[in-house]
Write an enzyme that holds these catalytic residues in place. Structure first.
Site, short mmCIF file in Angstrom:
data_model
loop_
_atom_site.label_atom_id
_atom_site.label_comp_id
_atom_site.label_asym_id
_atom_site.label_seq_id
_atom_site.Cartn_x
_atom_site.Cartn_y
_atom_site.Cartn_z
N LYS A 83 0.86 -1.19 0.00
CA LYS A 83 0.00 0.00 0.00
C LYS A 83 0.89 1.23 0.00
CE LYS A 83 -4.47 1.05 0.47
NZ LYS A 83 -5.68 0.35 0.02
N GLY A 183 -20.44 7.03 5.26
CA GLY A 183 -19.52 7.41 4.17
C GLY A 183 -20.15 7.11 2.83
N GLY A 185 -19.20 7.82 -0.30
CA GLY A 185 -18.23 8.13 -1.36
C GLY A 185 -18.45 7.21 -2.54
N ASN A 186 -17.37 6.86 -3.20
CA ASN A 186 -17.48 6.02 -4.40
C ASN A 186 -18.15 4.68 -4.10
OD1 ASN A 186 -16.24 7.82 -6.17
ND2 ASN A 186 -14.23 7.25 -5.38
#
Ligand code: NAD
Length: 353
Positions: A83, A183, A185-186
């Site tokens: 990552k 959340g 988001g996407n």
């Protein structure tokens, strides 16, 4: 710049390599953590975030890269775990020059690490990275381009919620099931869309009030409390923002019977999974339920030409979610423990081949 001080970090667990990147020209400060290449080159997204300090950025990279090792193993991929985090300064915003410098740093690793999108990074950023290195996925163009992984991640989370409901409530039907999505988001947005089409009653929150309002309008969702969202009165709590939401303090306040969401590193500590189990809350391990996106990314990295490959891997992933919950119930231990043991076993076997 290499720095070996990271070995003293409490989140360090035999990571194979941790690279600190500083690029004066663009102002890029990043950490690329490679946890394991036992099953193949390390793969995992790049996150852009404004951390309070560098130590927090390093912590995120160490934890997220280890999570990727487990995620890739349990998803049946011949990829290791890595990552990257790009740490923005207080007044900095993400720039093209930073992404280009990041691409050069990935290239220098010679294919030990493949990058892709994570929080704060979009396809256009990855196209820029691609001008500097071929060790990148989640692109919009090219023969094997897999694009934005969020929709398939959301599909995996959706199926994981159905699997968990089936085990806990006796039916995979989501009709009338109250699901709290944190959340939008996407992934959160795509998930809300799938859930609302299945008749679920949504409760939503987002630090960005506009996103929350849009979900209220589009899906007839109810806005939830921002500070105490984990304590929402609901059947399923789906964390889809950032990690660290399941803690010693938050867990006793959770009213949901199921915790199943997209966010990486939802548990503050591994032991928190046992605390959820002790309270009779079924926790679907994050690195298992959110692995849909990495399947997409893996098809691109490995240049898979077989059009049925992705569907097959996705079906196996959903099957594995059921297996993990069943094994946890049989052994009366947390699903997280079962999933970690399973991933470690896969890695051990992979090492022997
Ligand atoms: P995103 O950046 O598009 O969405 C995150 C959303 O969470 C944003 O709307 C943001 O405003 C909101 N948010 C941030 N802090 C919040 C808080 N404290 N409370 C409520 N809302 C908050 O990211 P995404 O791609 O949707 O990913 C969401 C999570 O899923 C992340 O943890 C990511 O690592 C994980 N994940 C994503 C994918 C993927 O394919 N995108 C794959 C696996 C895991």
């Amino acid at each position: 710049m290499m720095n070996s001080g990271y070995r003293a970090h409490p989140e360090y667990r035999d990571h194979e390599k941790v690279v600190f990147v500083e690029d004066e020209g663009s102002g890029l400060r990043a950490v690329i953590a490679i946890h394991s290449t036992a099953l193949g080159p390390a793969a995992g997204g790049c996150r852009v975030w404004r951390y309070e300090n560098e130590e927090n950025g390093l912590r995120d990279a160490l934890r997220l890269s280890r999570g990727m090792t487990y995620k890739n193993a349990i998803a049946g991929l011949d990829l290791g775990g890595g990552k990257a985090v790009i740490m923005l300064g207080e007044r900095q915003t993400k720039t093209d020059a930073m992404m280009l410098a990041f691409g050069r740093a990935v290239e220098e690793l010679g294919g030990q690490y493949y990058t892709a999108e994570d929080v704060g990074v979009n396809i256009a950023d990855m196209q820029l990275v691609y001008t500097q290195t071929r060790f990148v996925a989640g692109l919009s163009q090219g023969q094997y381009a897999s694009g934005d992984p969020s929709p398939i991640t959301a599909r995996g989370v959706f199926e994981g919620i159905r699997v968990a409901c089936s085990k806990v409530f006796g039916t995979p039907s989501l009709d009338g099931v109250r699901i709290a999505v944190q959340g939008i988001g996407n992934v959160g947005w795509s998930l809300c869309s799938l859930l609302s089409q299945s008749g679920a009653e949504l409760i939503v929150t987002d630090v960005d009030a506009k996103r929350c309002d849009r979900a209220v309008e589009a899906f007839g969702a109810k806005p939830g409390s921002f500070e105490r969202f984990h304590a929402t009165d609901c059947d399923v709590y789906a964390p889809c923002a950032l990690g660290g939401v399941l803690t010693r303090l938050s867990i006793p306040q959770i009213k949901a019977k199921i915790v199943a969401g997209a966010a990486n590193n939802q548990l503050e500590r591994e032991a928190d999974a046992d605390a959820l189990h002790a309270l009779g809350i079924t926790y679907m391990p994050d690195f298992l339920i959110n692995a849909g996106g990495i399947l997409n990314v893996a098809a691109e990295i490995r240049q898979v030409g077989d059009p049925h490959w992705l569907d097959g891997k996705f079906a196996s992933l959903v099957h594995r979610m059921g297996f993990v919950l069943d094994a946890a119930a049989d052994q009366n231990i947390s699903p997280n423990r079962v999933a970690l043991d399973l991933a470690e076993e896969i890695i051990r076997r992979g090492r022997q081949i």
